[in-house]
Design an enzyme around this catalytic site. Structure first.
Site, mmCIF file in Angstrom:
data_model
loop_
_atom_site.group_PDB
_atom_site.id
_atom_site.type_symbol
_atom_site.label_atom_id
_atom_site.label_comp_id
_atom_site.label_asym_id
_atom_site.label_seq_id
_atom_site.Cartn_x
_atom_site.Cartn_y
_atom_site.Cartn_z
ATOM 1 N NE ARG A 141 -0.409 1.482 3.681
ATOM 2 C CZ ARG A 141 0.755 2.115 3.786
ATOM 3 N NH1 ARG A 141 1.893 1.462 3.906
ATOM 4 N NH2 ARG A 141 0.800 3.426 3.771
ATOM 5 C CG ASP B 228 -3.093 8.331 -0.885
ATOM 6 O OD1 ASP B 228 -3.130 8.783 0.277
ATOM 7 O OD2 ASP B 228 -2.717 7.191 -1.160
ATOM 8 C CE LYS C 234 -5.316 5.566 4.681
ATOM 9 N NZ LYS C 234 -6.244 4.725 3.917
HETATM 10 O O1 MRU Z 1 -4.662 3.283 2.316
HETATM 11 P P1 MRU Z 1 -3.165 3.454 2.293
HETATM 12 O O2 MRU Z 1 -2.484 2.847 3.473
HETATM 13 O O3 MRU Z 1 -2.554 3.044 0.974
HETATM 14 O O4 MRU Z 1 -2.994 5.017 2.419
HETATM 15 C C1 MRU Z 1 -1.688 5.557 2.348
HETATM 16 C C2 MRU Z 1 -1.621 6.998 2.628
HETATM 17 O O5 MRU Z 1 -2.632 7.665 2.805
HETATM 18 C C3 MRU Z 1 -0.278 7.617 2.582
HETATM 19 O O6 MRU Z 1 -0.204 8.688 3.501
HETATM 20 C C4 MRU Z 1 -0.044 8.149 1.167
HETATM 21 O O7 MRU Z 1 -0.220 7.123 0.245
HETATM 22 C C5 MRU Z 1 1.302 8.711 1.009
HETATM 23 S S1 MRU Z 1 2.497 7.420 0.825
HETATM 24 C C6 MRU Z 1 4.007 8.120 0.561
#
Ligand code: MRU
Length: 351
Positions: free
Chosen positions: A53, A243, A254
């Site tokens: 992830r 993201d 997140k």
């Molecule tokens: O649902 P996830 O765990 O993939 O979410 C990840 C995040 O929100 C991270 O903060 C984001 O991808 C930045 S990763 C460098």
């Protein structure tokens, strides 16, 4: 990244070069389990079910997934089908679509016989570039942290972070964590407040694991504690990953990030977002247009933890639950963007 005292990357090719090895993040921090992905279907399952992830990381795994699909069938129909299967695994992080577009654009002009090799080479290059981008983010962020520390010399610099934007979410260094690792290595006294990040607990399980492995002082806090700590002056800066950043500077990250930004704004704590250009989406005008992934309510209604017999999942409630996985922080709440090109000021006028 440091794992068991060794420098390594969070994704690498298998010994025969045809597949990839990733860490099964569902097992962390209890077990360091490398798993092999050997097909596009494997990659799609690993992304959708969050064995792996984080925005840049799912881009890298998606790119390899497309390459593995082309090793089985490389005509246009196979390329389009594998692209479609992989891109829909997770909708919010733009890095996945970006990486798939990169691979597809590199191979489409080629004869089918040449496509798989070219796709693997492009996926390797995406990984190498991600390491360089995160390293640069770290260097620019280090300058920023030095400046912040100079305002409060003689005590540790307290950084609050949310979710996991570390090396598990990228190929190495992380985005939000890169300045922290470089600062720690440079002898700057940094301490990290780690948000637990309900419901999947990426902070408690992953960011804390990373920081522990690197020897960075850190303390886990409940998601709801950040506002109090900011109001008390116990947070010098918030640094989060993202993201997708829309053209107007709105930041999708997140779920819970927005609340941290509101608290930071109210308490005059600087709120920084670390990102490589691969997370900037010029085609999306503002955060309103970003698809927010809804995940299974069971991520909320059940919790998994370690027992003497391995991992066990228990029910937390019998009530219905709703589980949006991301939120949008308006650009006006962002103090700056830590990028591979430097620290950029907010993109819109503050309210
Ligand atoms: O649902 P996830 O765990 O993939 O979410 C990840 C995040 O929100 C991270 O903060 C984001 O991808 C930045 S990763 C460098």
């Amino acid at each position: 990244m440091i794992l068991d005292g060794q420098a390594t990357r969070s994704v690498r090719r298998t010994a025969d070069g045809a597949g990839i090895c990733i860490l099964d993040q569902r097992q962390l921090p209890w077990e360091v389990r490398w798993v092999e992905l050997r097909s596009a279907r494997d990659a799609a399952v690993a992304i959708a079910e969050m064995w792996t992830r984080g925005a840049p990381m799912i881009g890298a795994v998606g790119a390899y997934g497309l390459a593995m699909a082309l090793a089985e069938a490389a005509d246009d129909a196979a390329l389009d089908a594998a692209y479609a299967m992989l891109v829909e695994t997770r909708p919010t992080a733009i890095n996945l679509q970006w990486a798939l577009d990169q691979v597809a654009a590199a191979v489409r002009p080629l004869a089918p016989v040449d496509r798989a090799g070219a796709a693997l080479a492009r996926a390797d290059a995406i990984c190498d570039e991600d390491v360089a981008l995160c390293r640069s983010i770290g260097e620019h962020g280090l300058d920023l942290l030095r400046t912040l520390h100079a305002q409060h010399p003689g005590r540790p610099l307290n950084i609050l972070t949310h979710c996991n934007a570390g090396w598990l979410a990228t190929v190495d260094y992380g985005t939000a964590t890169a300045p922290i690792y470089l600062a720690h290595d440079a002898g700057l006294p940094v301490h990290v407040w780690v948000d637990e990040t309900r419901p999947r607990n990426q902070g408690a399980l992953l960011t804390a694991f990373e920081l522990k492995n690197h020897g960075v002082p850190h303390t886990l806090i409940a998601d709801n504690a950040g506002g109090l700590l900011m109001a008390r002056g116990q947070v010098d800066a918030v640094i989060v990953g993202t993201d997708r950043v829309a053209a107007n500077g709105d930041v999708c990250n997140k779920i819970g990030t927005y609340l941290k930004a509101l608290a930071a704004h109210d308490t005059a704590v600087p709120f920084y977002v670390a990102l490589p250009y691969t997370t900037f989406d010029a085609a999306t005008p503002s955060g309103d247009a970003i698809t927010i992934e809804d995940r299974s309510p069971e991520e909320l209604t059940r919790v998994t933890g370690a027992t003497d017999h391995g991992l066990e999942t228990v029910r937390l409630t019998q009530s219905p639950a709703y589980n949006p996985a991301f939120d949008v922080t308006p650009a006006r709440l962002v103090t700056g963007y830590i990028t591979e090109r430097g620290v950029l000021d907010r993109l819109s006028t503050p309210a």
